[in-house]
Design an enzyme around this catalytic site. Structure first.
Site, mmCIF file in Angstrom:
data_model
loop_
_atom_site.group_PDB
_atom_site.id
_atom_site.type_symbol
_atom_site.label_atom_id
_atom_site.label_comp_id
_atom_site.label_asym_id
_atom_site.label_seq_id
_atom_site.Cartn_x
_atom_site.Cartn_y
_atom_site.Cartn_z
ATOM 1 N N GLN A 1 -4.635 -1.276 9.569
ATOM 2 C CA GLN A 1 -4.616 -2.612 8.967
ATOM 3 C C GLN A 1 -5.195 -3.640 9.941
ATOM 4 O OE1 GLN A 1 -3.785 -3.185 5.783
ATOM 5 N NE2 GLN A 1 -4.124 -5.369 5.928
ATOM 6 N N LYS B 1 0.841 -1.198 0.000
ATOM 7 C CA LYS B 1 0.000 0.000 0.000
ATOM 8 C C LYS B 1 0.880 1.253 0.000
ATOM 9 C CE LYS B 1 -3.923 -2.309 2.145
ATOM 10 N NZ LYS B 1 -4.760 -2.597 3.316
ATOM 11 N N ASP C 1 -11.345 3.192 4.207
ATOM 12 C CA ASP C 1 -11.683 1.769 4.130
ATOM 13 C C ASP C 1 -13.190 1.545 4.031
ATOM 14 O OD1 ASP C 1 -9.735 -0.243 4.047
ATOM 15 O OD2 ASP C 1 -9.090 0.178 6.100
#
Ligand code: GUN
Length: 284
Positions: A96, A52, A119
């Site tokens: 994460q 990422k 997200d």
């Protein structure tokens, strides 16, 4: 059979986004910024986070990586999110998952302002998706929709079967397909007659987390098969939830693993960060 080349579509999108960030810098005089928080030492998460951050750099997005040890306290994790929430250089915050077991993930995620929730996990964003759309959507299911669109695979009126009901993938995937006028069935570990349910699918989405779980006898001839799985087979090789070698001859369209949905997740994350930046700067 047409192979859905997520790697190549993701590359195109990332190129489009690097152009977009260049325009942003000229127009607003600042860079798009993403904070990535990794707590603990989960090996797969480390790889995902590294990818990422690399993708951010290539797209002209500034990344702020925060690596915290596995024994991080709830308080320290919460304080970090609160400070990132207030940081004007940070337009998106990604924590994460999974987090170490002693941490209350829901509480930590709840501290991310919806405007920085790239997200799409916030209650508000999920609520918007559930009531027809408008908010930020989780990257992996959004990537699947983008692939269906770019390959001109019709969803309207089609029977879509999603196998898996996780908050990150299965549930938002089902809602997106519903919003795109598919007739949606969600299957899971307690589903009776899973094979019969799958056999009815025009679009079959595998988000189970078990290597080669979807076999050829579960797939209708001419179906579109989307594999969201990321597993290791008996030889340690990366493989999906679909038994690709045998299913590919029955499918009209199929995504490979690797090179299918995976690269799209990152492309959609970058897109969500750019969208968050633009929303914030337009309001400023
Ligand atoms: N872990 C596995 N997939 C994801 C994702 O899309 N976002 C976050 N934050 N964590 C993940």
């Amino acid at each position: 059979m047409t192979l859905i080349d997520g790697k190549s579509v993701a590359r195109d999108i990332r190129l489009e986004l690097s152009e977009r960030t260049r325009v942003f810098e000229k127009k607003y005089g600042k860079k798009v910024g993403l904070a990535v928080v990794l707590i603990g030492d989960d090996a797969a998460s480390q790889v995902y986070v590294r990818n990422k951050i690399k993708a951010c750099e290539e797209a002209g997005i500034r990344s702020f990586a925060h690596y915290l040890p596995a024994e991080t306290t709830q308080r320290a994790a919460e304080e970090l999110i609160v400070s990132l929430a207030a940081d004007r250089n940070v337009h998106g915050i990604l924590v994460q998952l999974p987090l170490p077991k002693h941490l209350d993930a829901e509480r930590i995620l709840s501290l991310i302002p919806t405007s920085k929730d790239v997200d799409g996990f916030s209650t508000e964003n999920i609520g918007m998706l559930a009531t027809g759309g408008g908010g930020t959507v989780a990257c992996t299911p959004l990537g699947v929709m983008e692939l269906l669109k770019r390959y001109r695979i019709e969803t309207r009126g089609k029977r879509a079967v999603v196998v898996g009901r996780s908050n990150i993938v299965g549930r938002p995937m089902a809602l997106l397909l519903l919003n795109a006028d598919a007739t949606v069935t969600v299957c899971h570990s307690k589903t009776d007659n899973l094979k019969e349910e799958c056999l009815r699918a025009d679009i079959l989405i595998a988000a189970i987390g078990k290597a080669k779980f979807i076999t050829a006898d579960m797939v209708k001839e001419g179906a579109t098969v989307i594999d969201i799985g990321m597993n290791r087979d008996d030889n340690g090789l990366l493989c999906g939830d679909v038994d690709f070698e045998h299913v590919k001859d029955r499918a009209a369209y199929i995504t490979p693993v690797p090179g299918g949905v995976g690269p799209m997740t990152i492309a959609m994350l970058l897109q969500n960060v750019c969208d968050a930046f633009e929303r914030t700067e337009k309001q400023a």
